[in-house]
Design a protein around this motif. Structure first.
Motif, PDB file in Angstrom:
ATOM      1  N   ASP A  26      -5.384  11.371   0.917  1.00  0.00           N
ATOM      2  CA  ASP A  26      -5.511  10.942   2.135  1.00  0.00           C
ATOM      3  C   ASP A  26      -6.062   9.427   2.274  1.00  0.00           C
ATOM      4  O   ASP A  26      -6.853   9.132   2.997  1.00  0.00           O
ATOM      5  CB  ASP A  26      -6.160  11.859   3.278  1.00  0.00           C
ATOM      6  N   ASP A  27      -5.304   8.710   1.448  1.00  0.00           N
ATOM      7  CA  ASP A  27      -5.736   7.495   1.358  1.00  0.00           C
ATOM      8  C   ASP A  27      -4.574   6.395   0.787  1.00  0.00           C
ATOM      9  O   ASP A  27      -3.446   7.219   0.457  1.00  0.00           O
ATOM     10  CB  ASP A  27      -6.832   7.293   0.197  1.00  0.00           C
TER      11      ASP A  27
ATOM     12  N   GLY B  17      -4.928  -1.487  -7.473  1.00  0.00           N
ATOM     13  CA  GLY B  17      -5.314  -0.276  -7.964  1.00  0.00           C
ATOM     14  C   GLY B  17      -6.067   0.424  -6.997  1.00  0.00           C
ATOM     15  O   GLY B  17      -6.423   1.719  -7.059  1.00  0.00           O
ATOM     16  N   ALA B  18      -7.006  -0.103  -6.259  1.00  0.00           N
ATOM     17  CA  ALA B  18      -8.054   0.218  -5.469  1.00  0.00           C
ATOM     18  C   ALA B  18      -7.485   1.045  -4.137  1.00  0.00           C
ATOM     19  O   ALA B  18      -6.298   0.928  -3.891  1.00  0.00           O
ATOM     20  CB  ALA B  18      -8.978  -0.742  -4.938  1.00  0.00           C
ATOM     21  N   TYR B  19      -8.252   1.567  -3.465  1.00  0.00           N
ATOM     22  CA  TYR B  19      -7.928   2.455  -2.429  1.00  0.00           C
ATOM     23  C   TYR B  19      -8.377   1.696  -0.820  1.00  0.00           C
ATOM     24  O   TYR B  19      -9.304   1.187  -0.955  1.00  0.00           O
ATOM     25  CB  TYR B  19      -8.287   3.869  -2.310  1.00  0.00           C
ATOM     26  N   ALA B  20      -7.696   1.992   0.146  1.00  0.00           N
ATOM     27  CA  ALA B  20      -7.999   1.446   1.521  1.00  0.00           C
ATOM     28  C   ALA B  20      -9.588   1.611   1.790  1.00  0.00           C
ATOM     29  O   ALA B  20     -10.320   1.088   2.408  1.00  0.00           O
ATOM     30  CB  ALA B  20      -6.988   1.824   2.479  1.00  0.00           C
ATOM     31  N   ARG B  21      -9.865   2.920   1.525  1.00  0.00           N
ATOM     32  CA  ARG B  21     -11.386   3.443   1.822  1.00  0.00           C
ATOM     33  C   ARG B  21     -12.348   2.737   1.074  1.00  0.00           C
ATOM     34  O   ARG B  21     -13.440   2.405   1.569  1.00  0.00           O
ATOM     35  CB  ARG B  21     -11.540   4.939   1.709  1.00  0.00           C
ATOM     36  N   GLU B  22     -12.138   2.164  -0.029  1.00  0.00           N
ATOM     37  CA  GLU B  22     -12.731   1.380  -0.977  1.00  0.00           C
ATOM     38  C   GLU B  22     -13.010   0.143  -0.007  1.00  0.00           C
ATOM     39  O   GLU B  22     -14.390  -0.388   0.042  1.00  0.00           O
ATOM     40  CB  GLU B  22     -12.580   1.137  -2.140  1.00  0.00           C
TER      41      GLU B  22
ATOM     42  N   ALA C 112      -6.128   1.776  10.605  1.00  0.00           N
ATOM     43  CA  ALA C 112      -5.060   0.878  10.708  1.00  0.00           C
ATOM     44  C   ALA C 112      -3.688   1.165   9.987  1.00  0.00           C
ATOM     45  O   ALA C 112      -2.780   1.196  10.435  1.00  0.00           O
ATOM     46  CB  ALA C 112      -5.337  -0.641  10.383  1.00  0.00           C
ATOM     47  N   LEU C 113      -3.926   1.315   8.543  1.00  0.00           N
ATOM     48  CA  LEU C 113      -2.772   1.766   7.646  1.00  0.00           C
ATOM     49  C   LEU C 113      -2.163   3.250   8.446  1.00  0.00           C
ATOM     50  O   LEU C 113      -0.964   3.272   8.280  1.00  0.00           O
ATOM     51  CB  LEU C 113      -2.985   1.879   6.366  1.00  0.00           C
ATOM     52  N   SER C 114      -3.049   4.131   8.679  1.00  0.00           N
ATOM     53  CA  SER C 114      -2.641   5.536   9.058  1.00  0.00           C
ATOM     54  C   SER C 114      -1.872   5.339  10.366  1.00  0.00           C
ATOM     55  O   SER C 114      -0.837   5.794  10.430  1.00  0.00           O
ATOM     56  CB  SER C 114      -3.766   6.381   9.261  1.00  0.00           C
ATOM     57  N   LYS C 115      -2.195   4.539  11.245  1.00  0.00           N
ATOM     58  CA  LYS C 115      -1.609   4.121  12.568  1.00  0.00           C
ATOM     59  C   LYS C 115      -0.288   3.568  12.203  1.00  0.00           C
ATOM     60  O   LYS C 115       0.762   4.202  12.895  1.00  0.00           O
ATOM     61  CB  LYS C 115      -2.260   3.363  13.513  1.00  0.00           C
ATOM     62  N   ALA C 116       0.127   2.568  11.625  1.00  0.00           N
ATOM     63  CA  ALA C 116       1.262   2.142  11.269  1.00  0.00           C
ATOM     64  C   ALA C 116       2.225   3.196  10.440  1.00  0.00           C
ATOM     65  O   ALA C 116       3.420   3.369  10.738  1.00  0.00           O
ATOM     66  CB  ALA C 116       1.047   1.001  10.321  1.00  0.00           C
ATOM     67  N   ARG C 117       1.646   4.036   9.702  1.00  0.00           N
ATOM     68  CA  ARG C 117       2.413   5.056   8.938  1.00  0.00           C
ATOM     69  C   ARG C 117       2.655   6.028   9.949  1.00  0.00           C
ATOM     70  O   ARG C 117       3.913   6.705  10.027  1.00  0.00           O
ATOM     71  CB  ARG C 117       1.687   5.823   7.646  1.00  0.00           C
ATOM     72  N   ARG C 118       1.888   6.612  10.803  1.00  0.00           N
ATOM     73  CA  ARG C 118       1.866   7.734  11.982  1.00  0.00           C
ATOM     74  C   ARG C 118       3.239   7.151  12.864  1.00  0.00           C
ATOM     75  O   ARG C 118       4.044   8.131  13.219  1.00  0.00           O
ATOM     76  CB  ARG C 118       0.645   7.861  12.335  1.00  0.00           C
TER      77      ARG C 118
ATOM     78  N   TYR D  93       1.020  -1.218   0.102  1.00  0.00           N
ATOM     79  CA  TYR D  93       0.010  -0.049  -0.024  1.00  0.00           C
ATOM     80  C   TYR D  93       0.706   1.161  -0.070  1.00  0.00           C
ATOM     81  O   TYR D  93       1.911   1.292   0.549  1.00  0.00           O
ATOM     82  CB  TYR D  93      -0.864  -0.068   1.259  1.00  0.00           C
ATOM     83  N   GLU D  94       0.530   2.174  -0.830  1.00  0.00           N
ATOM     84  CA  GLU D  94       1.302   3.440  -0.948  1.00  0.00           C
ATOM     85  C   GLU D  94       0.478   4.582  -0.481  1.00  0.00           C
ATOM     86  O   GLU D  94      -0.959   4.500  -1.053  1.00  0.00           O
ATOM     87  CB  GLU D  94       2.087   3.518  -2.143  1.00  0.00           C
ATOM     88  N   TYR D  95       0.579   5.482   0.302  1.00  0.00           N
ATOM     89  CA  TYR D  95       0.111   6.736   0.624  1.00  0.00           C
ATOM     90  C   TYR D  95       0.006   7.854  -0.332  1.00  0.00           C
ATOM     91  O   TYR D  95       1.037   8.000  -0.962  1.00  0.00           O
ATOM     92  CB  TYR D  95       0.615   7.206   2.013  1.00  0.00           C
ATOM     93  N   HIS D  96      -1.134   8.329  -0.362  1.00  0.00           N
ATOM     94  CA  HIS D  96      -1.190   9.266  -1.438  1.00  0.00           C
ATOM     95  C   HIS D  96      -2.121  10.569  -0.559  1.00  0.00           C
ATOM     96  O   HIS D  96      -3.183  10.338  -0.365  1.00  0.00           O
ATOM     97  CB  HIS D  96      -2.291   9.211  -2.612  1.00  0.00           C
ATOM     98  N   PRO D  97      -1.174  11.502  -0.368  1.00  0.00           N
ATOM     99  CA  PRO D  97      -1.416  12.705   0.570  1.00  0.00           C
ATOM    100  C   PRO D  97      -2.714  13.322   0.107  1.00  0.00           C
ATOM    101  O   PRO D  97      -3.462  13.803   0.672  1.00  0.00           O
ATOM    102  CB  PRO D  97      -0.219  13.584   0.850  1.00  0.00           C
TER     103      PRO D  97
END
Length: 164
Positions: A69-70, A90-95, A107-113, A62-66
């Motif tokens: 914000d996904d 190609g999809a996004y986590a929010r989907e 969960a991905l945001s917590k790992a990134r943060r 997964y790659e973050y796209h600021p």
């Protein structure tokens, strides 16, 4: 010792991988920790296909796209596709969150943060009877694109748990 309780929510944060989890899950987390020395997030140079050969089919990237914000799925491991019956490349986590009432984006945001590995005991969304261990492993990308601030990718791995 972490234990998975089938009647819990779809995703449960854990401080450890359950003892009964597949050996590969324990080894992948140990590999990440071995490269997270001195509190540094491991480099993508350490997480090459050759180094990940044992787990390559169990990993999605997964790659973050600021600007959104996904997190976009760049690579979907073949074992994850087989587990879920779906390919979300190609999809996004929010989907995924919207489709399955999940909290993957958080969960991905917590790992990134935090820059820390995250361990979750999960029900495989498409097969509620199947449970697994999900690892979220932040990794520093090599190089930076113009205008880019975030240099992280999150490696997500899912390992099915043995039947009780």
């Amino acid at each position: 010792m972490a234990r998975f309780r089938p009647r819990e929510s779809k995703e449960h944060v854990s401080d450890a991988i359950p003892v009964e989890a597949p050996y590969e899950a324990h080894r992948l987390l140990a590999f990440w920790k071995d490269h997270a020395r001195d509190g540094m997030i491991p480099s993508r140079d350490d997480f090459t296909p050759d180094n990940l050969l044992l787990w390559i089919e169990d990993i999605s990237i997964y790659e973050y796209h600021p600007e959104k914000d996904d997190y976009q799925i760049l690579l979907e491991g073949e074992n994850i596709v087989a587990l879920s019956g779906e390919d979300w490349r190609g999809a996004y986590a929010r989907e995924i969150d919207c489709r399955y009432a999940a909290s993957l984006h958080a969960a991905l945001s917590k790992a990134r943060r935090t820059g820390q590995a995250q361990i979750h005991l999960v029900h495989i969304f498409q097969k509620q009877w199947l449970r697994g261990v999900r690892l979220l492993l932040p990794v520093r990308r090599v190089g930076k694109r113009e205008g880019e601030e975030d240099l992280l990718q999150i490696f997500l791995a899912i390992f099915p748990m043995p039947a009780e």
